[in-house]
Design a protein around this motif. Structure first.
Motif, mmCIF file in Angstrom:
data_model
loop_
_atom_site.group_PDB
_atom_site.id
_atom_site.type_symbol
_atom_site.label_atom_id
_atom_site.label_comp_id
_atom_site.label_asym_id
_atom_site.label_seq_id
_atom_site.Cartn_x
_atom_site.Cartn_y
_atom_site.Cartn_z
ATOM 1 N N SER A 21 16.581 -20.824 8.410
ATOM 2 C CA SER A 21 16.814 -19.387 8.202
ATOM 3 C C SER A 21 15.566 -18.581 8.535
ATOM 4 O O SER A 21 14.461 -19.122 8.580
ATOM 5 N N HIS B 158 12.606 -15.744 7.965
ATOM 6 C CA HIS B 158 11.708 -15.617 6.807
ATOM 7 C C HIS B 158 10.984 -14.274 6.876
ATOM 8 O O HIS B 158 10.009 -14.124 7.596
ATOM 9 N N GLN B 159 11.485 -13.288 6.089
ATOM 10 C CA GLN B 159 10.882 -11.950 6.170
ATOM 11 C C GLN B 159 9.841 -11.717 5.077
ATOM 12 O O GLN B 159 8.865 -11.014 5.291
ATOM 13 N N ASP C 166 13.073 -13.387 0.235
ATOM 14 C CA ASP C 166 14.080 -14.299 0.802
ATOM 15 C C ASP C 166 14.624 -15.255 -0.255
ATOM 16 O O ASP C 166 15.714 -15.801 -0.115
ATOM 17 N N ARG D 290 5.937 -15.931 7.035
ATOM 18 C CA ARG D 290 6.721 -14.703 6.835
ATOM 19 C C ARG D 290 6.541 -13.782 8.024
ATOM 20 O O ARG D 290 5.465 -13.700 8.596
ATOM 21 N N MET E 223 19.398 -13.709 7.454
ATOM 22 C CA MET E 223 19.367 -12.628 6.456
ATOM 23 C C MET E 223 19.062 -11.335 7.201
ATOM 24 O O MET E 223 18.120 -11.295 7.997
#
Ligand SMILES: CCCCC/C=C\C/C=C\CCCCCCCC(=O)SCCNC(=O)CCNC(=O)[C@H](O)C(C)(C)COP(=O)(O)OP(=O)(O)OC[C@H]1O[C@@H](n2cnc3c(N)ncnc32)[C@H](O)[C@@H]1OP(=O)(O)O
Ligand SMILES: CCCCCCCC/C=C\CCCCCCCC(=O)OC[C@@H](O)COP(=O)(O)O
Length: 292
Positions: free
Chosen positions: A116, A118-119, A123, A195, A224
């Motif tokens: 996924s 990764h911000q 998360d 991130r 996401m």
């Protein structure tokens, strides 16, 4: 007349005398109680700082409760359920609505690797919303030393890797491929490796794909949506908002070898980028700006 003035002034006088009797500590308390709400409402940065501090502090506190519960089983992936249960309410505290699409893509009995984007550390909220059973994340080793949270992660079977030592990281991931099959475990990897606040996806590291190919298990991409509407570290913005989490169809790796890893990683990144772009353009009044 003078007695009237004295009478009217006396409550004020006694308030002033009372105030003068406050100790320095009491004065500081009064100033803080007045200044805090004012600053919180007026300063976007202060609000951001408070919300992030509470986020981390609350997780560290919850971990104190989680540790004894998890310790009963020892280090065990089933403990991840305890952490998941304890973290699920945080989205309500922050007014973050999470919409999940594509649940059916998790209907796979055997192990798989979830990848996924990764911000931010937020998360964790999206991750806990959809975390499949017996699924453990791969995390940087530094997280193991994050006080109570680190210990809770260790007890829940989080796999720690040393990003500064590629060989060590690779051998931990190779071991993970064996564990996945032997112990029926799923693994969650952030293939960007760090991130990323840029509103796009960084180039993918290949560890997750080597892992899936070694174990010959599917890769399930999870995307996401951008947090930009409600969260931005640079602008110190943190309001309420909505995030969509999309679980994409799994990509099979049966018959693939390590030579196929670069193509596999590119294909999965392409799928995720397309979904990320689509989700960005679905935001009311927004285009997919910032997606490369
Ligand atoms: C209630 C209270 C709760 C309290 C607790 C709170 C929360 C708990 C709950 C859960 C917590 C979890 C949250 C965790 C989030 C943490 C997220 C992170 O930490 S992200 C950072 C760490 N993750 C990663 O880095 C994963 C992605 N990285 C990789 O895959 C990398 O490839 C790597 C394996 C780390 C190695 O990276 P490095 O930069 O050193 O090297 P390269 O990527 O350039 O690779 C070099 C070379 O090696 C090949 N390679 C890579 N992996 C493998 C492998 N497994 N097998 C074989 N070969 C491998 C790679 O392909 C390169 O070769 P080439 O260039 O030829 O392709
Ligand atoms: C006594 C020691 C006290 C230590 C205090 C540590 C404070 C940390 C507090 C709480 C931990 C919150 C857990 C959040 C988990 C999310 C982890 C996360 O998102 O890590 C970032 C990592 O993926 C990538 O790191 P970089 O972007 O490369 O950097």
């Amino acid at each position: 007349m003078s007695s009237n003035v004295v009478k009217a002034a006396s409550p004020l006088a006694s308030a002033v005398t009372g105030a003068m009797e406050l100790s320095v500590a009491q004065w500081l308390l009064v100033v803080c109680l007045v200044a805090f709400p004012l600053l919180y409402e007026w300063s976007v940065s202060f609000k951001y700082f408070c919300k992030m501090a509470f986020y981390n502090g609350w997780i560290l506190t919850l971990a104190i409760l989680a540790i004894p519960i998890c310790a009963v089983r020892g280090r065990n992936v089933e403990n991840m359920k305890v952490l998941q249960f304890m973290l699920l309410h945080i989205k309500y505290l922050y007014g973050i609505k999470i919409e999940v699409r594509g649940w059916e893509n998790f209907n796979i009995k055997e192990p798989y690797v979830v990848v996924s984007n990764h911000q931010s550390s937020l998360d964790l909220l999206g991750m806990m919303e959809i975390l499949p059973s017996r699924c453990v994340p791969i995390a940087k080793r530094e997280l193991m030393y994050a006080g109570t949270a680190g210990l809770a992660c260790w007890l829940a079977g989080v796999i720690f890797i040393n990003r500064k030592k590629t060989d060590d990281a690779i051998s931990v991931m190779t071991e993970a491929a064996e564990t996945m099959l032997k112990e029926d475990v799923r693994v969650w990897v952030f293939p960007e490796g760090t991130r990323n606040h840029s509103g796009s996806l960084l180039p993918f590291k290949r560890g997750a794909f080597h892992l899936a190919v070694k174990a010959q298990v599917p890769v399930i991409p999870v995307v996401m949506s951008s947090y930009k509407d409600f969260y931005c570290k640079k602008e110190r913005k943190f309001t309420t908002g909505k995030c969509t989490v999309r679980i994409l169809p799994g990509v099979h790796t049966k018959g693939l070898s390590s030579d196929d890893v670069p193509e596999l990683a590119d294909r999965v990144r392409g799928m995720m980028l397309e979904a990320f772009s689509q989700m960005s353009s679905e935001r009311p009044g927004k285009g997919p700006g910032g997606v490369h």
